[in-house]
Scaffold this motif. Structure first.
Motif, short mmCIF file in Angstrom:
data_model
loop_
_atom_site.label_atom_id
_atom_site.label_comp_id
_atom_site.label_asym_id
_atom_site.label_seq_id
_atom_site.Cartn_x
_atom_site.Cartn_y
_atom_site.Cartn_z
N UNK A 146 3.79 13.86 11.43
CA UNK A 146 4.62 13.13 10.49
C UNK A 146 4.23 11.66 10.47
N UNK A 147 4.41 11.01 9.30
CA UNK A 147 4.15 9.59 9.17
C UNK A 147 5.40 8.81 9.58
N UNK A 148 5.24 7.82 10.46
CA UNK A 148 6.37 7.01 10.91
C UNK A 148 6.02 5.53 10.74
N UNK A 149 7.03 4.73 10.37
CA UNK A 149 6.84 3.30 10.13
C UNK A 149 7.34 2.50 11.32
N UNK A 150 6.59 1.44 11.66
CA UNK A 150 7.00 0.53 12.73
C UNK A 150 6.57 -0.88 12.36
N UNK A 151 7.22 -1.92 12.92
CA UNK A 151 6.82 -3.30 12.62
C UNK A 151 5.53 -3.69 13.33
N UNK A 180 0.84 -1.19 0.00
CA UNK A 180 0.00 0.00 0.00
C UNK A 180 0.88 1.24 0.00
N UNK A 181 0.33 2.29 -0.55
CA UNK A 181 0.99 3.59 -0.55
C UNK A 181 0.14 4.57 0.24
N UNK A 182 0.74 5.19 1.25
CA UNK A 182 0.02 6.13 2.12
C UNK A 182 0.52 7.53 1.82
N UNK A 183 -0.41 8.44 1.54
CA UNK A 183 -0.04 9.81 1.20
C UNK A 183 -0.73 10.78 2.14
N UNK A 184 0.05 11.70 2.70
CA UNK A 184 -0.48 12.77 3.54
C UNK A 184 0.20 14.06 3.12
N UNK A 185 -0.58 15.01 2.65
CA UNK A 185 -0.03 16.26 2.12
C UNK A 185 1.02 15.93 1.05
N UNK A 186 2.27 16.33 1.27
CA UNK A 186 3.32 16.07 0.27
C UNK A 186 4.15 14.84 0.62
N UNK A 187 3.78 14.15 1.70
CA UNK A 187 4.57 13.00 2.17
C UNK A 187 3.94 11.70 1.69
N UNK A 188 4.77 10.77 1.15
CA UNK A 188 4.29 9.49 0.65
C UNK A 188 5.17 8.37 1.21
#
Length: 311
Positions: free
Chosen positions: A221-226, A198-206
């Protein structure tokens, strides 16, 4: 036409011979079309019912998470969701299809719903969630709007992306299994990927997720975690699960699931942690009474108001 055959047709489980019989039945009387539309509406608003006595042997990730609905349950469960429904029926010969309208599903407090979208995508909606989607997707895209939490098993259609719009951002996929939590009143957003991409987009952040990853909105901000466990997604089965979560975090979840406000007396310790699970259908007071055994607190509930005081 018996209801069980119609419900198997809605599930895509009928044989060509049965589909031919359904076509003949529809063509034999205008009243039969009304019956089919009514039963389809009931089918798409039936609630998922969790039966703790049933167990599924461990298999694939998708199989472990899938909640099955017996046909008898589908036929007997009362629909409790207000829905404005439009359905297009491909087997009505060459009759022109009406223009598809937008449909809206709203899930009552403490309930959950399973619905099959026009492309065959399965969606489970959690308590107090709302989803809007068209009665018929366009030739180039499949787009829905979500406010709340939903679990998706998206039908793969190359060149026709599936897009979930939320107040916090958009999630785009082609075919995959994922969970979205985006309640507008909570000011929080999480997308968890179980299978696919999946691709997650928020404002200019993808951000592009890989399986077993989750993306969260933190301080804008978008942050990734397991993903560390599958218990979080058992709400599909009617369970609210907690794994070493603080009392404060648990109360926030209960507020969301039961659409109540919980006021804490100043000085109340919310740092103690708890692991366990509750059946959603048992209600918030049942959950609080179980928590009282380990976390030591008292509560009062104001009559006729969605307000609980804890001290």
């Amino acid at each position: 036409m018996d209801k069980e055959t119609l419900y198997r047709f809605f599930e895509g489980a009928t044989s060509p011979e049965e589909e031919s019989e359904i076509r003949k039945w529809l063509e034999s009387s205008p009243a039969h079309r009304d019956i089919l539309l009514r039963e389809r509406k009931l089918f798409d608003t039936c609630l998922l019912v969790y039966d703790p006595r049933k167990r599924v042997r461990p298999a694939s990730r998708r199989q472990r998470l899938r909640a099955s609905i017996p046909m008898r349950t589908l036929l007997q469960t009362a629909a409790t969701v207000a829905i404005t429904f439009f359905v297009s029926i491909w087997l009505l010969g060459n009759d022109p299809l009406p223009e598809p309208g937008m449909l809206s599903l709203e899930v009552p407090i403490g309930q959950r719903i399973h619905v099959t979208l026009p492309d065959g995508t399965s969606v489970w909606l959690n308590s107090c969630s709302k989803m809007e989607y068209p009665g018929l997707f366009t030739e180039k895209s499949r787009e829905i709007t979500l406010d709340g939490e939903a679990y998706f098993e998206v039908t793969h259609q190359p060149g026709k992306p599936f897009v979930v719009h939320t107040v916090y951002g958009d999630i785009e996929v082609l075919g995959t299994t994922f969970n979205v939590e985006a309640y507008s009143q909570d000011d929080s957003f999480t997308t968890s990927l179980l299978e696919g991409s999946v691709q997650v987009t928020r404002d200019e952040e993808t951000i592009v997720l890989e399986p077993d990853q989750a993306v969260r909105l933190s301080e804008g901000k978008l942050t990734i975690s397991p993903i560390t466990g599958l218990h979080t997604y058992r709400w599909k089965e009617g369970l609210i699960c907690f794994d070493n979560e603080s009392f404060g975090q648990i109360l926030k979840k209960l507020e969301k699931y039961y659409n109540v406000q919980i006021h804490l007396q100043p000085g109340t310790d919310t740092s103690r942690r708890y692991s366990g699970k509750f059946r959603q259908e048992d209600g918030i007071e049942a959950a609080l009474k179980i928590l009282q055994k380990d976390l030591r607190f008292t509560y009062t509930r104001e009559p006729g108001r969605p307000l609980i005081h804890i001290k």
